[in-house]
Each structure stands twice: as structure tokens, then as C-alpha cells.
Design an enzyme around this catalytic site. Structure first.
Site, PDB file in Angstrom:
ATOM      1  CB  SER A  67      -0.924   0.012   1.229  1.00 51.10           C
ATOM      2  OG  SER A  67      -0.177   0.288   2.403  1.00 51.10           O
ATOM      3  CB  SER A  69       0.361   3.497   4.633  1.00 52.10           C
ATOM      4  OG  SER A  69       1.290   2.461   4.897  1.00 52.10           O
ATOM      5  CE  LYS A 124       0.739   1.607   8.833  1.00 56.79           C
ATOM      6  NZ  LYS A 124       0.114   2.139   7.595  1.00 56.79           N
ATOM      7  CB  SER A 232      -0.896   6.239   7.284  1.00 59.96           C
ATOM      8  OG  SER A 232      -0.329   5.230   8.088  1.00 59.96           O
TER       9      SER A 232
END
Length: 268
Positions: A67, A69, A124, A232
Site C-alpha cells: 500500500s 501508507s 510504519k 495511513s
């Protein structure tokens, strides 16, 4: 099913078959008798599976970015390598730490098991370590009362998962020892308060309003956010990441089919 568990089962099955054949059946065979096909396959695959299992469990593990994010640091389709021992040696499958090496630091890009579904791996950036007070108001990040600087760095354009063209304001941010890019959508709320899970562990450590939030990171947990700040799904919505969910630190892009120039790029 967890890939590590699949590898472990395959390792045990091939190892047991090979061992049984070696101890029980091999002594009874004549010198010119052929080894049974099943035992032959087990003997061939066991060392390979063992090598891969040890490599993935204790040294490095590959992941693919699914993705956007972490844009613009990581692009969709990047294949990355994750250092499995930076944050301690862990027993495979059960992920229990047996040897302390170092702790995650602010700014590290970390892979971890999603707290609400540990079968999923997320990636992250660490923005809060145990004891930190993380404040994110009006798109400005503050840690322990110190504002994290953001320097304008033009516009970053991309196509989102719904195939919509997006132009985001790009900034250079320095967090801990890491200098990296972040993306901001000025017309998007800092946090969608109605999407925050009200039941995550230590929810009482966080205060939310329409301008942002403040969270005190409890001991043994970390606060994670994506570099694509307004696109996100991260700790602001589902809470803190426990130490037991840590997989490792992302450190290098080793391949991208759509952009070969990214090969060998180290992750800041």
C-alpha cells in the site's frame, strides 16, 4: 497461515522422515537397494528448508510493500529486506524474545504484526517509544514537547488505491537520527475521530479532538505512523504496538519491477 509456521512444519516433517529412514529402514536395506522416494525427497529438501528457515528467522526476511501508507519513502511494489536481529533474537513462530540487542528508536521504519490481527504484517515509522508523549495537531508532530521540524519539499503526485490522482505537499522531516520525506494533504482532517477504535489497550492514554490527538506511550509499547500521514491506517486509529509484535527493522529496498533504480536503496 503464518509462513514461518509453514516453514517450521515442513522442516519437522522432512526431518522426521529422514531420521526414521536413517535409523530404522536404511540399516535393513541391501547396498544396491534404492532409497524410497519419500525419504529421498526429505533428505534433499531438509537442508534447504533448514537454511531458509534459519535465514528468515534470525537474519533477514523479505517483504513486499502492498500500500501507499509509507509514500514517498516506500512505493507500492517495493521489495524490502527486514533485519530480524536488530531488536533482539526471537524464537521463530511464537516470536518470544530470548536475547536483547537494542530497542526501536524514533524514526526507525519497523515491520510488526498488526495488533488487531497478528497474522498481518504492517510497516510504519516509529514516532513514539515507551514513555514518550506524542502530540499531532494540525498536521504538526510534537514529541515530549519538542516540535519536529518540517521543511517544504515540493509536491509529490501519485495514484491511490482507488486509481485517483493525488497531489500531496511533501516535507522533509528529521525524527531521531533519520531524515525522511512525509506527505501531507492539507484539506484532509488530522485524524478522523469517528474511525478511532475506542477499545484498544491503553486507550485512556490518548485524547482526541477535531484538531488532532495526544498519546502517552505506555511501557512495552510503540506508537507508529505512516509517512503518508493523511493516508495511513496507523496507531492513531488502532493503538499502540506491543514489543512482542515486533518483526524487525526495514533497512533496504532490494527490488522493484517498475523502477529498477530503487534497487539497493537504503531506507531512512
Amino acid at each position: 497461515m503464518d509462513f514461518a509456521l509453514i516453514m517450521f512444519v515442513a522442516l519437522v516433517v522432512t526431518g522426521v522422515i529422514w531420521l526414521i529412514d536413517s535409523l530404522i529402514f536404511k540399516p535393513k536395506r541391501t547396498k544396491d537397494a534404492k532409497m524410497p522416494v519419500l525419504a529421498e525427497y526429505a533428505q534433499s529438501f531438509f537442508p534447504v528448508i533448514l537454511a531458509v528457515f534459519m535465514l528468515r528467522s534470525f537474519l533477514v526476511e523479505p517483504f513486499k510493500i502492498p500500500s501507499g501508507s509509507m509514500l514517498s519513502t516506500l512505493l507500492v511494489g517495493d521489495f524490502i529486506l527486514v533485519n530480524k536481529y536488530t531488536y533482539g533474537i526471537r524464537i521463530p513462530v511464537i516470536n518470544t524474545k530470548i536475547l536483547e540487542v537494542s530497542q526501536p528508536k524514533n524514526g526507525d521504519v519497523m515491520v510488526f504484526r498488526y495488533p488487531q490481527d497478528p497474522s498481518l504484517d504492517y510497516i510504519k515509522r516509529v514516532v513514539g517509544v515507551p514513555g514518550d508523549t506524542v502530540r499531532y495537531y494540525n498536521k504538526k508532530l510534537t514529541i515530549n514537547g519538542k516540535a519536529i521540524s518540517q521543511e517544504s519539499d515540493g509536491i509529490f503526485s501519485y495514484v491511490d488505491s482507488n486509481l485517483n490522482a493525488v497531489s500531496a505537499n511533501q516535507y522533509t522531516e528529521k525524527l531521531g537520527e533519520h531524515t525522511h520525506k512525509i506527505l501531507i494533504l492539507p484539506d484532509t482532517p488530522t485524524v478522523f475521530v469517528d474511525q478511532v477504535n475506542s477499545q484498544f489497550p491503553h486507550r485512556q492514554n490518548c485524547d482526541y479532538n477535531d484538531e488532532g490527538f495526544t498519546c502517552k506511550v505506555p511501557q512495552g509499547y510503540y506508537f507508529m505512523m505512516g509517512d503518508n500521514r493523511d493516508s495511513s491506517n496507523d496507531s492513531r486509529y488502532w493503538g499502540f504496538v506491543p514489543d512482542r509484535n515486533i518483526v524487525g527493522r526495514a533497512f533496504m529496498i532490494w527490488f522493484n519491477f517498475d523502477n529498477l533504480k530503487r534497487i539497493g536503496h537504503f531506507i531512512e
